[in-house]
Design a protein around this motif. Sequence first.
Motif, PDB file in Angstrom:
ATOM      1  N   GLY A 270       0.870  -1.269   0.076  1.00 60.62           N
ATOM      2  CA  GLY A 270      -0.045  -0.002  -0.001  1.00 60.62           C
ATOM      3  C   GLY A 270       0.840   1.292   0.092  1.00 60.62           C
ATOM      4  N   ALA A 271       0.240   2.408  -0.016  1.00 61.55           N
ATOM      5  CA  ALA A 271       0.902   3.674  -0.164  1.00 61.55           C
ATOM      6  C   ALA A 271       1.736   3.916   0.986  1.00 61.55           C
ATOM      7  CB  ALA A 271      -0.295   4.913  -0.441  1.00 61.55           C
ATOM      8  N   ALA A 272       1.205   3.724   2.233  1.00 63.39           N
ATOM      9  CA  ALA A 272       1.806   3.870   3.644  1.00 63.39           C
ATOM     10  C   ALA A 272       3.007   2.716   3.783  1.00 63.39           C
ATOM     11  CB  ALA A 272       0.854   3.440   4.748  1.00 63.39           C
ATOM     12  N   GLY A 273       3.054   1.651   3.068  1.00 59.80           N
ATOM     13  CA  GLY A 273       4.016   0.968   3.147  1.00 59.80           C
ATOM     14  C   GLY A 273       5.183   1.403   2.386  1.00 59.80           C
ATOM     15  N   LEU A 274       4.673   2.057   1.395  1.00 54.50           N
ATOM     16  CA  LEU A 274       5.773   2.493   0.257  1.00 54.50           C
ATOM     17  C   LEU A 274       6.531   3.808   0.952  1.00 54.50           C
ATOM     18  CD1 LEU A 274       7.447   2.601  -2.172  1.00 54.50           C
ATOM     19  CD2 LEU A 274       5.130   3.707  -3.659  1.00 54.50           C
ATOM     20  N   TYR A 275       5.970   4.470   1.615  1.00 59.01           N
ATOM     21  CA  TYR A 275       6.514   5.682   2.218  1.00 59.01           C
ATOM     22  C   TYR A 275       7.348   5.292   3.369  1.00 59.01           C
ATOM     23  CZ  TYR A 275       3.447   9.574   1.180  1.00 59.01           C
ATOM     24  OH  TYR A 275       2.890  10.642   0.522  1.00 59.01           O
ATOM     25  N   GLY A 276       7.230   4.121   4.153  1.00 57.71           N
ATOM     26  CA  GLY A 276       8.122   3.794   5.060  1.00 57.71           C
ATOM     27  C   GLY A 276       9.375   2.659   4.402  1.00 57.71           C
ATOM     28  N   GLY A 277       8.925   2.139   3.170  1.00 61.77           N
ATOM     29  CA  GLY A 277      10.166   1.453   2.432  1.00 61.77           C
ATOM     30  C   GLY A 277      11.029   2.464   1.738  1.00 61.77           C
ATOM     31  N   LEU A 278      10.398   3.649   1.264  1.00 62.30           N
ATOM     32  CA  LEU A 278      11.316   4.781   0.881  1.00 62.30           C
ATOM     33  C   LEU A 278      12.287   5.371   1.852  1.00 62.30           C
ATOM     34  CD1 LEU A 278      12.011   6.354  -1.600  1.00 62.30           C
ATOM     35  CD2 LEU A 278       9.962   7.778  -1.149  1.00 62.30           C
ATOM     36  N   ALA A 279      11.537   5.729   2.763  1.00 65.71           N
ATOM     37  CA  ALA A 279      12.113   6.430   4.044  1.00 65.71           C
ATOM     38  C   ALA A 279      13.339   5.261   4.437  1.00 65.71           C
ATOM     39  CB  ALA A 279      11.421   6.571   5.190  1.00 65.71           C
ATOM     40  N   ASN A 280      13.113   4.143   4.835  1.00 62.72           N
ATOM     41  CA  ASN A 280      14.182   3.211   5.180  1.00 62.72           C
ATOM     42  C   ASN A 280      15.178   3.051   4.191  1.00 62.72           C
ATOM     43  OD1 ASN A 280      13.017   2.822   7.618  1.00 62.72           O
ATOM     44  ND2 ASN A 280      11.989   0.972   6.886  1.00 62.72           N
ATOM     45  N   GLY A 281      14.936   3.162   2.690  1.00 66.43           N
ATOM     46  CA  GLY A 281      15.963   2.717   1.752  1.00 66.43           C
ATOM     47  C   GLY A 281      16.721   3.926   1.474  1.00 66.43           C
ATOM     48  N   ILE A 282      16.116   5.230   1.629  1.00 65.65           N
ATOM     49  CA  ILE A 282      16.862   6.518   1.636  1.00 65.65           C
ATOM     50  C   ILE A 282      18.066   6.341   2.892  1.00 65.65           C
ATOM     51  CG2 ILE A 282      16.943   8.734   1.838  1.00 65.65           C
ATOM     52  CD1 ILE A 282      14.365   8.895   0.345  1.00 65.65           C
ATOM     53  N   THR A 283      17.750   6.077   3.859  1.00 63.10           N
ATOM     54  CA  THR A 283      18.530   5.969   5.097  1.00 63.10           C
ATOM     55  C   THR A 283      19.767   4.939   4.691  1.00 63.10           C
ATOM     56  OG1 THR A 283      16.693   6.554   6.656  1.00 63.10           O
ATOM     57  CG2 THR A 283      18.678   5.572   7.673  1.00 63.10           C
ATOM     58  N   ARG A 284      19.333   3.940   4.301  1.00 63.78           N
ATOM     59  CA  ARG A 284      20.400   2.891   3.972  1.00 63.78           C
ATOM     60  C   ARG A 284      21.376   3.372   2.997  1.00 63.78           C
ATOM     61  NH1 ARG A 284      16.260  -0.718   4.209  1.00 63.78           N
ATOM     62  NH2 ARG A 284      16.293  -0.861   1.778  1.00 63.78           N
ATOM     63  N   LEU A 285      20.920   4.053   1.749  1.00 62.04           N
ATOM     64  CA  LEU A 285      21.509   4.423   0.744  1.00 62.04           C
ATOM     65  C   LEU A 285      22.598   5.753   1.137  1.00 62.04           C
ATOM     66  CD1 LEU A 285      19.144   4.136  -1.722  1.00 62.04           C
ATOM     67  CD2 LEU A 285      21.131   2.976  -2.061  1.00 62.04           C
ATOM     68  N   THR A 294      16.070  11.910  -3.511  1.00 63.69           N
ATOM     69  CA  THR A 294      16.163  10.693  -3.811  1.00 63.69           C
ATOM     70  C   THR A 294      14.763  10.507  -4.780  1.00 63.69           C
ATOM     71  OG1 THR A 294      17.232   9.524  -2.187  1.00 63.69           O
ATOM     72  CG2 THR A 294      15.918   7.842  -3.677  1.00 63.69           C
ATOM     73  N   VAL A 295      14.920  10.068  -6.012  1.00 63.68           N
ATOM     74  CA  VAL A 295      13.775  10.017  -7.032  1.00 63.68           C
ATOM     75  C   VAL A 295      13.768   8.620  -7.738  1.00 63.68           C
ATOM     76  CG1 VAL A 295      12.672  11.065  -9.208  1.00 63.68           C
ATOM     77  CG2 VAL A 295      14.038  12.487  -7.603  1.00 63.68           C
ATOM     78  N   ILE A 296      12.525   7.884  -7.376  1.00 57.83           N
ATOM     79  CA  ILE A 296      12.486   6.517  -8.047  1.00 57.83           C
ATOM     80  C   ILE A 296      11.084   6.592  -8.740  1.00 57.83           C
ATOM     81  CG2 ILE A 296      13.731   5.486  -5.964  1.00 57.83           C
ATOM     82  CD1 ILE A 296      10.981   4.657  -5.094  1.00 57.83           C
ATOM     83  N   GLY A 297      10.797   5.499  -9.319  1.00 54.52           N
ATOM     84  CA  GLY A 297       9.794   5.081 -10.257  1.00 54.52           C
ATOM     85  C   GLY A 297       9.164   3.720  -9.924  1.00 54.52           C
ATOM     86  N   HIS A 298       9.003   2.900 -10.805  1.00 53.64           N
ATOM     87  CA  HIS A 298       8.529   1.273 -10.551  1.00 53.64           C
ATOM     88  C   HIS A 298       7.352   0.908 -10.010  1.00 53.64           C
ATOM     89  CE1 HIS A 298       9.625  -2.700 -10.216  1.00 53.64           C
ATOM     90  NE2 HIS A 298       9.450  -2.783  -9.017  1.00 53.64           N
ATOM     91  N   TYR A 299       6.829   2.041  -9.018  1.00 53.01           N
ATOM     92  CA  TYR A 299       5.657   1.913  -8.100  1.00 53.01           C
ATOM     93  C   TYR A 299       4.272   2.267  -8.837  1.00 53.01           C
ATOM     94  CZ  TYR A 299       8.559  -0.312  -4.766  1.00 53.01           C
ATOM     95  OH  TYR A 299       9.735  -1.393  -4.288  1.00 53.01           O
ATOM     96  N   HIS A 300       4.459   3.025  -9.683  1.00 51.85           N
ATOM     97  CA  HIS A 300       3.244   3.586 -10.637  1.00 51.85           C
ATOM     98  C   HIS A 300       2.388   4.431  -9.653  1.00 51.85           C
ATOM     99  CE1 HIS A 300       3.334   0.433 -14.124  1.00 51.85           C
ATOM    100  NE2 HIS A 300       4.614   0.767 -13.729  1.00 51.85           N
ATOM    101  N   GLN A 301       3.020   5.067  -8.562  1.00 52.35           N
ATOM    102  CA  GLN A 301       2.222   6.081  -7.845  1.00 52.35           C
ATOM    103  C   GLN A 301       3.175   7.050  -7.553  1.00 52.35           C
ATOM    104  OE1 GLN A 301       0.972   3.997  -4.051  1.00 52.35           O
ATOM    105  NE2 GLN A 301       2.056   2.296  -5.029  1.00 52.35           N
ATOM    106  N   VAL A 302       2.310   8.351  -7.471  1.00 53.00           N
ATOM    107  CA  VAL A 302       3.082   9.522  -7.303  1.00 53.00           C
ATOM    108  C   VAL A 302       2.879  10.102  -5.861  1.00 53.00           C
ATOM    109  CG1 VAL A 302       2.836  12.178  -7.612  1.00 53.00           C
ATOM    110  CG2 VAL A 302       2.660  10.638  -9.491  1.00 53.00           C
ATOM    111  N   LEU A 303       4.184   9.973  -5.161  1.00 51.82           N
ATOM    112  CA  LEU A 303       4.119  10.158  -3.654  1.00 51.82           C
ATOM    113  C   LEU A 303       5.409  11.258  -3.554  1.00 51.82           C
ATOM    114  CD1 LEU A 303       3.997   6.486  -2.089  1.00 51.82           C
ATOM    115  CD2 LEU A 303       2.200   8.134  -2.221  1.00 51.82           C
ATOM    116  N   ASP A 304       5.239  11.931  -2.409  1.00 60.87           N
ATOM    117  CA  ASP A 304       6.155  12.878  -2.026  1.00 60.87           C
ATOM    118  C   ASP A 304       6.779  12.660  -0.711  1.00 60.87           C
ATOM    119  OD1 ASP A 304       7.515  15.493  -2.531  1.00 60.87           O
ATOM    120  OD2 ASP A 304       6.366  15.959  -0.974  1.00 60.87           O
ATOM    121  N   LEU A 305       7.989  12.592  -0.401  1.00 64.35           N
ATOM    122  CA  LEU A 305       8.340  12.404   1.092  1.00 64.35           C
ATOM    123  C   LEU A 305       9.266  13.869   1.321  1.00 64.35           C
ATOM    124  CD1 LEU A 305       8.834  10.271   3.334  1.00 64.35           C
ATOM    125  CD2 LEU A 305      11.016   9.679   2.295  1.00 64.35           C
TER     126      LEU A 305
END
Length: 359
Positions: A270-285, A294-305
């Motif tokens: 879901g959208a909330a899960g993508l927010y958490g995954g994006l935040a954790n992924g950015i922290t690791r990177l 950090t700009v990504i695609g793949h998930y076919h959703q427009v989200l802003d963090l």
Amino acid sequence: MRRSKKEREEWEEERTALERKLHTRQERILELGRLTRSLHRQLDATEADLSLALKIQTDKHRPAPIKRRRRRKNECTALICCSDWHVGETVLPGSINDMGPGYNPDIAKRRATKFWQNAVTLVEQARAHNTVETAIIWLGGDLITGYESAPELQEHNSMGPIEEVLFARQLIRGGIDYLLAELKPKRLIIPCNMGNHGRIGVQGSSKLRYSTQKGTSLEFALYHILAGDFDGDKRVEFDIAEGMICYLPLYNLGPIRFMHGDGGVRSRGGAAGLYGGLANGITRLDRDRRACLTVIGHYHQVLDLAGKVDGTGAGIVNGSLIGPSAYSTRFGFYDAPRQAFALLDSRRGKLYTQSIWVE
């Protein structure tokens, strides 16, 4: 004359009654006195308020007018995200429970035209209050679908992979020409990432060969073809990633990290899960190399963090041109067909993110 006992009792009763009346009237007089004093105080306060109001009304001192400031436009860069177009794929309305009109190359062409037109409109709006002489067009992958990511896509594509590459080239090159003609930017920077679709020789997403991705990605070839198309234009700069990530410097704020999103970031549903995954992924990177965005695609959703106070952690997830498909709805990530636009300030970084609507 001596009174009788009965007369004395009657006289005592009468005197007692008179004393009670006198006491009651004295209490009433005291109460009326207190009330009178209270009314006088209220009257004095009201007169004071009235006097102040009259003074304010007739006061000749006016507030100092605010002078119109001299307009100083901030230097900004426009970011136009372009990913997950899947230009050769066919989506029948019935396969997505009639959530939309479906998708085919004709719809892709119409939406791509709308995308470029609306992207130019957003840049023109940003220029009303900012100096925008540089634009970034991110080609983020999955612009074509190809055959190799899932065997079923061979049944639903309207054209073969090579035809799809040439069709994508036509849509993107025409859009870049249009943007150059309408906006006349001094610099047009085009970072490029390969997607998980459009590969040759490998089937199944579990068999991605990241170490040799550029040798098995048709999009890597597409980007080099496009770079050759604009080889003589000094305004246009291509930065084609050979690995998963492309870093692009942004003023003195640090680099922007571009990546397709199939690696390094994981959705938790879901959208909330993508927010958490994006935040954790950015922290690791950021542990390996810090980025301001950090700009990504793949998930076919427009989200802003939103970013952190220290200038890190900001992220953008781009949408798609295809919209819902049977393949994407199966994994739970889809959105209305749209792409992302962001305005990047030279001092503050990402100011805002908007949708580039294509319908």
